[in-house]
Every structure is written in C-alpha cells, then in structure tokens.
Design an enzyme around this catalytic site. Structure first.
Site, PDB file in Angstrom:
ATOM      1  N   LYS A  22       0.835  -1.207   0.000  1.00 19.97           N
ATOM      2  CA  LYS A  22       0.000   0.000   0.000  1.00 19.97           C
ATOM      3  C   LYS A  22       0.874   1.263   0.000  1.00 19.97           C
ATOM      4  CE  LYS A  22      -3.322   2.980   0.800  1.00 19.97           C
ATOM      5  NZ  LYS A  22      -4.090   3.528  -0.305  1.00 19.97           N
ATOM      6  N   LYS A  62       1.357  11.829   5.704  1.00 23.44           N
ATOM      7  CA  LYS A  62       1.583  10.623   6.517  1.00 23.44           C
ATOM      8  C   LYS A  62       2.020   9.457   5.627  1.00 23.44           C
ATOM      9  CE  LYS A  62      -1.763   7.999   7.215  1.00 23.44           C
ATOM     10  NZ  LYS A  62      -2.427   6.752   6.879  1.00 23.44           N
TER      11      LYS A  62
HETATM   12  P1  NAD Z   1     -10.685  10.340   8.286  1.00 21.49           P
HETATM   13  O1  NAD Z   1      -9.820  11.265   9.067  1.00 21.49           O
HETATM   14  O2  NAD Z   1     -11.781  10.885   7.422  1.00 21.49           O
HETATM   15  O3  NAD Z   1     -11.366   9.261   9.282  1.00 21.49           O
HETATM   16  C1  NAD Z   1     -10.747   8.745  10.428  1.00 21.49           C
HETATM   17  C2  NAD Z   1     -11.818   8.563  11.499  1.00 21.49           C
HETATM   18  O4  NAD Z   1     -11.232   7.971  12.657  1.00 21.49           O
HETATM   19  C3  NAD Z   1     -12.441   9.885  11.961  1.00 21.49           C
HETATM   20  O5  NAD Z   1     -13.862   9.809  11.857  1.00 21.49           O
HETATM   21  C4  NAD Z   1     -11.973  10.023  13.404  1.00 21.49           C
HETATM   22  O6  NAD Z   1     -12.915  10.698  14.227  1.00 21.49           O
HETATM   23  C5  NAD Z   1     -11.801   8.583  13.807  1.00 21.49           C
HETATM   24  N1  NAD Z   1     -10.892   8.372  14.938  1.00 21.49           N
HETATM   25  C6  NAD Z   1      -9.675   8.918  15.137  1.00 21.49           C
HETATM   26  N2  NAD Z   1      -9.115   8.453  16.269  1.00 21.49           N
HETATM   27  C7  NAD Z   1     -10.007   7.573  16.790  1.00 21.49           C
HETATM   28  C8  NAD Z   1     -10.017   6.756  17.950  1.00 21.49           C
HETATM   29  N3  NAD Z   1      -8.977   6.742  18.800  1.00 21.49           N
HETATM   30  N4  NAD Z   1     -11.104   5.974  18.186  1.00 21.49           N
HETATM   31  C9  NAD Z   1     -12.155   5.971  17.325  1.00 21.49           C
HETATM   32  N5  NAD Z   1     -12.218   6.738  16.214  1.00 21.49           N
HETATM   33  C10 NAD Z   1     -11.147   7.526  15.948  1.00 21.49           C
HETATM   34  O7  NAD Z   1      -9.685   9.450   7.429  1.00 21.49           O
HETATM   35  P2  NAD Z   1     -10.035   8.588   6.115  1.00 21.49           P
HETATM   36  O8  NAD Z   1      -9.816   9.400   4.907  1.00 21.49           O
HETATM   37  O9  NAD Z   1     -11.327   7.903   6.327  1.00 21.49           O
HETATM   38  O10 NAD Z   1      -8.844   7.505   6.177  1.00 21.49           O
HETATM   39  C11 NAD Z   1      -8.822   6.436   7.117  1.00 21.49           C
HETATM   40  C12 NAD Z   1      -7.623   5.552   6.831  1.00 21.49           C
HETATM   41  O11 NAD Z   1      -7.716   5.020   5.493  1.00 21.49           O
HETATM   42  C13 NAD Z   1      -6.276   6.303   6.900  1.00 21.49           C
HETATM   43  O12 NAD Z   1      -5.315   5.455   7.473  1.00 21.49           O
HETATM   44  C14 NAD Z   1      -5.975   6.609   5.452  1.00 21.49           C
HETATM   45  O13 NAD Z   1      -4.588   6.749   5.209  1.00 21.49           O
HETATM   46  C15 NAD Z   1      -6.555   5.391   4.753  1.00 21.49           C
HETATM   47  N6  NAD Z   1      -6.982   5.631   3.368  1.00 21.49           N
HETATM   48  C16 NAD Z   1      -7.643   6.774   3.013  1.00 21.49           C
HETATM   49  C17 NAD Z   1      -8.048   6.955   1.685  1.00 21.49           C
HETATM   50  C18 NAD Z   1      -8.774   8.195   1.239  1.00 21.49           C
HETATM   51  O14 NAD Z   1      -8.901   8.388   0.016  1.00 21.49           O
HETATM   52  N7  NAD Z   1      -9.297   9.021   2.133  1.00 21.49           N
HETATM   53  C19 NAD Z   1      -7.781   5.959   0.733  1.00 21.49           C
HETATM   54  C20 NAD Z   1      -7.136   4.791   1.132  1.00 21.49           C
HETATM   55  C21 NAD Z   1      -6.734   4.638   2.454  1.00 21.49           C
END
Ligand code: NAD
Length: 294
Positions: free
Chosen positions: A172, A239
């Site tokens: 990834k 990140k």
């Molecule tokens: P985001 O910031 O929109 O969502 C993360 C969620 O986690 C938030 O709702 C936050 O409130 C919650 N959170 C944080 N700490 C927490 C805790 N201790 N307990 C419970 N909830 C908690 O991020 P995202 O865009 O949804 O991405 C999530 C993951 O997926 C990341 O690791 C990111 O790198 C990966 N990712 C994102 C994408 C993208 O296009 N956005 C694509 C592939 C992978």
C-alpha cells in the site's frame, strides 16, 4: 454467511465501508470518537457502542479505519481497546494505512491472545469505498482471510493476499509513493497545458490514451474539471509519503524522487494550514502559481 461485525473509525473511508457491510446483511456495531459520524448508520440499522472494547464484545470480526499508526495501536491494543473485548478465535482487520512494523507488533500481540489478525489497507479512495470497489492488500494468514472473505467482499472488488502481516501495508505504501510521484507530474503537465493554451478536457482525453497517462492523473483532473472532491486530505498524504520513505530506507533502497515529492506536499500543506484540505488542490494551486487565470 452473515456475521456480527464491528466497525471503528467512521471517517471518509470508514463511513461508506461500514454502510456497505450493513447493506450486505451483516449485523453492525459502530464507534468513532466523533459521535455524529454514527447517525446515518444508526438510522440504517447499526448499533452504536460507547468505546472500542464495547464494539469488540459484540462482534466476531472488528474492522478499524483510523488516521494512522498511533490511533490504530491505541484502538487495537490500548486500554478499552479491541483486543480487550474480542473473544478468542475472533478476527481483527485493520484497513488503515500504517507502518508495516507496527502492524507486525499488533499481529504478534493479537495472535498471542488467540485472535486472528489481518491488515487490509485499501486503495480506491472514497469513490471506491462508496461503490464497494476497493482493492484490499491483505497481510496475515491466508486461512484467516478466508474466514472473513464474505465481509471483505462487501467492501472491495479485488482482494489480494500479499503475504504475512506487514506486507499489505508495504505494498500500500509503495502504491501511494508511486501515486504521488505520478500526481506531481500530472500537476505540472496540467499547468503547462493550460499555459500553452490547450483546453484541459482535450488534454485529459488525449493523454488518457498516451504514455503520460496515470490513474491519478485521470481521476484528479476529471474531478477538478467537474468540481468533484477526492475525499483524501493533505495530512493523510503527508503521513503516507513519510511512511513510504521510511520503508524505503528500512529496505535499503536509495529513493531520490520520493523525498522531493514529500517536500512539495509538505510545503503545500504548511503554506495555508491546508492539512484538512484535499491534496488534489495542488492542481489549482500550481495553476494559480503559473499565472493561469481561472
Ligand atoms: P478520516 O480522518 O476521514 O477518518 C478517520 C476517522 O477515525 C475519523 O472519523 C476520526 O474521528 C476517527 N478516529 C480517530 N481516532 C479515533 C479513535 N482513537 N477511536 C475511534 N475513532 C477515531 O480518514 P479517512 O480518509 O477515512 O482515512 C482512514 C484511513 O484510510 C487512513 O489510514 C488513510 O490513510 C486510509 N486511506 C484513506 C483513503 C482516502 O482516500 N481518504 C484511501 C485509502 C486509504
């Protein structure tokens, strides 16, 4: 086969993934530190729990989708975390993008406790998440993957078992490093085309069938031209780039372009406190800095 599924982290990616799991007929328990993220899922039939442990107590398999390594370690192995609530023989699947070394630690902690632990970082963005069309890079034991395959199939259209824990996040991070390198090339190409007086829709169409094409070019320029949003913020981009470069140095690969791309993305983020803005806004930013009137 319908399962009792837990989902923690209901952000840009977690929310649509959880909705698809629920839509596939599984029982769903949810939690996020932001209470409001659960409302739509509750209306669709999910149950809210007060913390990660309470989700795990009610689930046979728990998923997380969290911002990064620290949050995943805390939610999986910390106080009132998933591992404190899961019964032996249950499964934990992390879909976040985190350091492969951290995933190996989490895997070891979980297996010591009699749990099945998988990493399944995803590719495809929010559109892939909404359409249940994600690619999942699964690391961990192949038989554990088979146990939860029906649930994984409700969020992704391509499920690749890469190897042991850590290898899913490695592929990834490599994917994302390649993507960002291509993206910066795309930004520069778009700005040059605009300055050369070439219509950007024509440019998109012409490059799509040429060697300068990349999925990230096609996706981000299409979204830009149609005022669409990608759903990936710049903090997450930084990140991923940092983790990818750390992995490169752990592996002894002398990266040249990756660190430069990271510096450009960090500069964009720091120039206007744009951490929560989308990294794809680097396209209009470069157009402006190139003197293109939009
Ligand atoms: P985001 O910031 O929109 O969502 C993360 C969620 O986690 C938030 O709702 C936050 O409130 C919650 N959170 C944080 N700490 C927490 C805790 N201790 N307990 C419970 N909830 C908690 O991020 P995202 O865009 O949804 O991405 C999530 C993951 O997926 C990341 O690791 C990111 O790198 C990966 N990712 C994102 C994408 C993208 O296009 N956005 C694509 C592939 C992978």
């Amino acid at each position: 086969m319908h399962m009792k599924v837990g989902f923690i982290g209901l952000g840009n990616m977690g929310q649509p993934m959880a909705a698809n799991i629920l839509g596939a007929g599984h029982t769903l328990t949810i939690y996020d530190t932001r209470r409001q993220t659960g409302r739509d899922l509750e209306a669709a039939g999910a149950a809210w729990a007060e913390n990660a442990k309470a989700v795990a107590v009610r689930s046979e398999v728990v998923f997380t989708s969290l911002p990064g390594t620290g949050a995943v370690e805390q939610v999986a192995t910390g106080a009132n975390g998933v591992f404190s609530g899961l019964a032996g023989g249950s499964t934990y699947v992390d879909t976040s993008t985190i350091a492969p070394s951290a995933m190996r630690r989490i895997f070891a902690a979980g297996t010591d406790q009699g749990l099945h632990v998988l990493e399944a970082p995803v590719s495809g963005g929010i559109h892939g998440a909404q359409d249940a069309a994600l690619t999942l890079f699964v690391g961990g034991n192949a038989e554990d993957l088979e146990r939860v395959r029906p649930v994984l199939e409700s969020i992704g259209s391509k499920i690749v078992h890469v190897g042991p824990a850590g290898s899913g996040n490695a592929i990834k991070l490599i994917n994302n490093l390649m993507m960002f390198v291509n993206f910066i090339g795309a930004c520069e190409g778009v700005a040059m085309s605009a300055r050369a007086g070439i219509d950007l829709r024509l440019f998109l169409d012409a490059i799509k069938s040429s060697m300068g094409q990349s999925r990230i070019f096609e996706r981000t320029l299409s979204l830009f031209l149609d005022s669409g949003r990608m759903g990936a913020n710049t903090d997450l981009a930084v990140k991923d780039l940092r983790l990818g470069i750390e992995l490169g140095s752990e592996l002894g690969v002398p990266l040249e372009v990756g660190p430069l791309v990271r510096d450009l993305v960090v500069r964009f983020r720091d120039a206007g406190d744009r951490g929560q803005d989308e990294f794809t806004d680097m396209i209009p930013d470069l157009l402006r800095r190139s003197g293109v009137d939009m």
